[in-house]
Scaffold this active site. Sequence first.
Site, short mmCIF file in Angstrom:
data_model
loop_
_atom_site.label_atom_id
_atom_site.label_comp_id
_atom_site.label_asym_id
_atom_site.label_seq_id
_atom_site.Cartn_x
_atom_site.Cartn_y
_atom_site.Cartn_z
N HIS A 363 0.79 -1.14 -0.14
CA HIS A 363 -0.10 0.08 0.00
C HIS A 363 0.88 1.15 -0.06
O HIS A 363 2.03 1.04 0.41
CB HIS A 363 -0.77 0.02 1.06
N ASP A 424 -8.12 -4.95 -0.50
CA ASP A 424 -8.20 -5.52 -1.87
C ASP A 424 -8.12 -7.04 -1.89
O ASP A 424 -9.08 -7.63 -2.32
CB ASP A 424 -7.56 -4.90 -2.69
#
Length: 488
Positions: A363, A424
């Site tokens: 991320h 996700d």
Amino acid sequence: MSYAYDPLAERPRHYLTPENTSAFEHIVDRYPMPSVGLGRPEVSDLLYEGGRNVDVVPAELYSRYDVKRGLRNADGSGVLVGLTTISNVHGYNKTAEGVVPDEGRLTYRGYDAAELISAAQREGRFGYEEVSYLLLTGQLPTQAQLDDFRARIGSRRQLPEGYLRIFPRTTFSPSIMNVLQRATLLLYAFDNNPDDTSPVHEVDVALSMLGRWPRVASIAHQAYVGARTGVVPTVPPAREDFSMAETILDVLRGDEGFTRDEAMMLDVMLMLHAEHGGGNNSTFTCRVLSSSGTDAYSAYAGALGSLKGPRHGGANAKAGEMVDDAAEHIEDWSSDDQVVDYLTRVLAGKAFDGKGLIYGIGHAVYTKSDPRAQIVKGYARELARKKGTAEAEKFELIERIERLAPEVMRDVRGITKPLCANIDLYTGFVYHMLGIPKDLFTPIFAIARMSGWAAHRMEELYGPARIIRPAYNSYMQAQPYVPLAERG
């Protein structure tokens, strides 16, 4: 009970029928889409290839001029371009020695997102509307305020009179995100004063989007499926008393129905997707457009276009597809060696989509952990257990990917920074358990994020009051003009 002005208050028919899908068919038949790129003369090939040759800036110039590529500092952290009171995404500490990784934390208006979610789940109630009210107003609502807020959204579930006679012909598309963009821009035409940027109008438009986007996305999905199968799409009448999570499942499931556990799981996802700081790509897009003073519909359509990208909101669908591919090609899901072998082949571009990316890992902000992923895991594990053995085993496969992927990426790519699973990785699996079609994974993300976009748009409109305009240094040589007749 009366509510604030709704710019799109007219009531249409409840059901999408053949009668209100045919009004504009003659336009489509008369003006077919052009065949892009077919029959072009060879002499124009530079038109298609020239850009990649011309628009190349030597890499060393970025260092010489201290260019913040992608609005990122050299250490990977984001360039500070604004101040906000809406949320905070924490994943590292900046010290004199540089960026120091830290456990991830997500706060909305100063409140820990995990605490907001656990409180709603513990009390057996839906929490997305509470989070939306908090983001828009900066305060937690009383019960009366929350009830009124939900009623205002519920009263806007219907679509404007005449809207469905125009809209369906534009919905036959596999990209529901593009449909949502067109639908949002079309709603501009049904607003009596669409360019009004007063606080009252801005809030009313935001509530209209929260109320109507679930139905628009469902109609778009069903219209696309219907165009391929010949089945006439039907959308159940709006239930104004339903929460956002219940509304989404209702318009997708219809008579099939849904369970309370499923709606509560989706509510968790909506709360976690509601907001994620001003620097994420779609929210920043919304703020950039808003800083120009443009209308709300244009700003939200722009944010939708950004969220569609596979490096942003579209990553949830890619991660889900990767997990499905792993489940198909790994013979023994419980074998670390087989999972490592699969992930190694993914990085080498020899498995899944050939792009060499392990989706759902890493991320831009979070380093040691993504708090959203950690929250989802707990609730997803419980729902998978209730769903049965197949779902429980697939959940264990995802956990194994989460544990092993960072090691594989370090070994294969030599990555040294901490890598964690992001939300996700689990989103696609959760939506699969809820029976949500893949083409609606990202639209549901967008529906949830509408609250955050609205809060940031209003903060930009009524706060800085300065158009966002970063600088680009020009890198090009002066060229002598050559008359057209003399060009070779």
